[in-house]
Design a protein around this motif. Sequence first.
Motif, PDB file in Angstrom:
ATOM      1  N   ASN A  68       0.849  -1.194   0.000  1.00  0.00           N
ATOM      2  CA  ASN A  68       0.000   0.000   0.000  1.00  0.00           C
ATOM      3  C   ASN A  68       0.886   1.246   0.000  1.00  0.00           C
ATOM      4  OD1 ASN A  68      -2.435  -1.639   0.408  1.00  0.00           O
ATOM      5  ND2 ASN A  68      -1.635  -1.939   2.469  1.00  0.00           N
ATOM      6  N   ALA A 108       1.195   5.676  -0.012  1.00  0.00           N
ATOM      7  CA  ALA A 108       0.685   7.047   0.100  1.00  0.00           C
ATOM      8  C   ALA A 108       1.558   7.941  -0.770  1.00  0.00           C
ATOM      9  CB  ALA A 108       0.709   7.517   1.545  1.00  0.00           C
ATOM     10  N   LEU A 149     -11.199  12.071  -1.278  1.00  0.00           N
ATOM     11  CA  LEU A 149     -11.008  12.255   0.163  1.00  0.00           C
ATOM     12  C   LEU A 149     -11.165  13.714   0.567  1.00  0.00           C
ATOM     13  CD1 LEU A 149      -7.922   9.999   1.057  1.00  0.00           C
ATOM     14  CD2 LEU A 149     -10.350   9.508   1.358  1.00  0.00           C
ATOM     15  N   GLY A 201      -7.500  15.291  -3.040  1.00  0.00           N
ATOM     16  CA  GLY A 201      -6.937  14.041  -2.527  1.00  0.00           C
ATOM     17  C   GLY A 201      -7.930  12.916  -2.759  1.00  0.00           C
ATOM     18  N   ALA A 244      -8.618   8.284  -2.700  1.00  0.00           N
ATOM     19  CA  ALA A 244      -8.215   6.933  -2.298  1.00  0.00           C
ATOM     20  C   ALA A 244      -8.529   5.970  -3.438  1.00  0.00           C
ATOM     21  CB  ALA A 244      -8.950   6.514  -1.026  1.00  0.00           C
ATOM     22  N   ASN A 269      -8.490   1.830  -4.617  1.00  0.00           N
ATOM     23  CA  ASN A 269      -8.559   0.503  -4.008  1.00  0.00           C
ATOM     24  C   ASN A 269      -8.838  -0.523  -5.089  1.00  0.00           C
ATOM     25  OD1 ASN A 269      -8.708  -1.498  -2.128  1.00  0.00           O
ATOM     26  ND2 ASN A 269     -10.601  -0.811  -1.171  1.00  0.00           N
ATOM     27  N   LYS A 283      -4.133  -0.683  -1.617  1.00  0.00           N
ATOM     28  CA  LYS A 283      -4.698   0.650  -1.416  1.00  0.00           C
ATOM     29  C   LYS A 283      -3.641   1.700  -1.742  1.00  0.00           C
ATOM     30  CE  LYS A 283      -7.868  -0.409   2.428  1.00  0.00           C
ATOM     31  NZ  LYS A 283      -8.140  -0.114   3.857  1.00  0.00           N
ATOM     32  N   VAL A 299      -3.329   6.146  -1.478  1.00  0.00           N
ATOM     33  CA  VAL A 299      -3.882   7.471  -1.188  1.00  0.00           C
ATOM     34  C   VAL A 299      -3.020   8.487  -1.900  1.00  0.00           C
ATOM     35  CG1 VAL A 299      -4.192   9.238   0.591  1.00  0.00           C
ATOM     36  CG2 VAL A 299      -5.003   6.918   1.002  1.00  0.00           C
ATOM     37  N   MET A 325      -4.482   8.552   7.921  1.00  0.00           N
ATOM     38  CA  MET A 325      -4.253   8.045   6.575  1.00  0.00           C
ATOM     39  C   MET A 325      -3.353   6.814   6.611  1.00  0.00           C
ATOM     40  SD  MET A 325      -2.089   9.905   3.546  1.00  0.00           S
ATOM     41  CE  MET A 325      -0.599   9.686   4.539  1.00  0.00           C
ATOM     42  N   TYR A 354      -5.364   3.954   7.931  1.00  0.00           N
ATOM     43  CA  TYR A 354      -6.275   3.482   6.882  1.00  0.00           C
ATOM     44  C   TYR A 354      -5.547   2.568   5.907  1.00  0.00           C
ATOM     45  CZ  TYR A 354      -8.788   3.785   2.427  1.00  0.00           C
ATOM     46  OH  TYR A 354      -9.396   3.494   1.236  1.00  0.00           O
ATOM     47  N   LEU A 355      -4.357   2.959   5.472  1.00  0.00           N
ATOM     48  CA  LEU A 355      -3.598   2.133   4.533  1.00  0.00           C
ATOM     49  C   LEU A 355      -3.094   0.850   5.176  1.00  0.00           C
ATOM     50  CD1 LEU A 355      -1.555   4.933   2.727  1.00  0.00           C
ATOM     51  CD2 LEU A 355      -3.382   3.549   1.734  1.00  0.00           C
TER      52      LEU A 355
END
Length: 547
Positions: free
Chosen positions: A261, A263, A370, A411, A413, A415, A451, A453, A478, A481-482
């Motif tokens: 994942n 970011a 987001l 921003g 997300a 998935n 994922k 972001v 964040m 979440y990831l």
Amino acid sequence: MENKELKTTTRKNLKKEFFIYLGILILIIITVNFISNRLFTRIDLTKNKTYTLSAISKEIVKNLNDKVIIRAYFSDNLPAPYNNISRDVKDLLSDYRSYSGGNLDYEFVSTSDESETNETEKEAQKFGIQPVQLQVFENDKYEVKRVLMGMVINYIGKSETIPFVQNVSNLEYELTSKIKKLSTEKKKKIGFLTGHGEYEYTKFNTINSTLSSNYDVVSVNLGSNSPVPDDVDVLIVFGPKAEIPEWHQYLIDQYIMRGGNVAWLINKMIPNFQQEIALATVQDIKIDEMLMNYGIRINGDMVRDVQCSAVTLQTQIGFPLQINYPYFPLVSNINRDIPAFKNIQSVTLPFVSSVDLTAADGKGLEVVPLLTSSDKSGKTDNFVVINFEQFQNLTKNAADSMFNSKGFVLGAAYNGIFNSYFVGKPVPQDTAPGSQPATIEQKNQSEKVSKMVVIADADFANEENRPQRDNLIFFINMVDYLADDVGLTEIRSKDASEAPIQETSPATKSFIKYFNLVFPPVAVVIIGLVIWSRKKTLRKKLQSGNN
């Protein structure tokens, strides 16, 4: 004679009824107390359920493999308002104990004389709890009191400490995260990419300390064809300023293919105030094509918003001046359907670009915004004049022209299953002296759902610029979440502040005013008439009985 007997019988019956009712009332009170000692409940009317344990807290303490013992060191006779903290801590710990199913207990360690104080302080200091000095106003003068206000959590020979409980607004998060840390055998790992001018997370106290309390936090350097370690659960690309070479892109790409994942916190536009006309220009770190392959496009523009944060300027005479700066959008349109972000009020995004979600069309991904700009926003492409003066003394027509758009995505997300950017391409290699060829097995599609972001701004979490608290909470949530560790985010985002009193209309004020004036005396008169009427009726019954 009969009348006297009738009166006596009536009085006996009334007295008997009174004692029956009294006995029933006492029995109800005893029953309620008996049940309440065994069934715990609480009504919390606060907006974010500030004083109710979150589901994750209940789950963690209920599923402990051994018993947690919490020792709270609080001095006796704490001055106001700190005495309320002591009471609130007891209430919170009682909640933990009630929901733990016997897995957690606590003890309040207090002092009553000077000798006990010294011994308690020595004991607390062994756990890293130091006495603090509070300035209080007592006996018509300011005094300095030396007090203990800390806690230690013990679990299977290990301990975690909260040295000073200054308030209870974030105490549940601190307690639950420390209990989780003690009871978790292996923590997840968060990696920060380095080597391309990224921000150094080790310089950011809040981000580093908060993440380190729940995760193993490491730097990830891709030099010499070193792959992203398999045990890194989340890779954070935090504001790179230099080009990310192709062989590094390949290593990141293959990390994603293994289910990693990511970011992406990217500054697309770079401001420059070191010239006569302040400009922002596009920064190219050579990853646009790779991001497009994943359905991600960060536009080379800059978003401005009427809803914005203020910046401080120095006037010519040396006084600081606060002005609203539209290139610092204050974003309150946050996707609160995702639990990690549901209690965050706003995020300030300095010099932010927009994200084009249509780039993900046809790729089979779940894509949700987001952060979104307000209904009065606008944007400028490529070379952007960013001086402050252009927003001063705007006419209505000029303002309407500059802020005539809405809903720019800032921003998002992503998935789903991602395809490799390097399908059908030769594997790039680092050709620097001493580099070894990459030995990882190439994959063309991610092995499992991943994922990502994307935030078109990295400066929002730069602690050197002293961002608002919600910015840092957003960043940390964040990461949770990831990492699929979203339970704690609901606790961290709780706000214990009181809800503001809403302004009421003049008619409502008048109604409340006269209601308070008229209702109490009228209620007393009505109750008096009812009592008088009942006595009168009873008297008539007695008189008719005498006759």
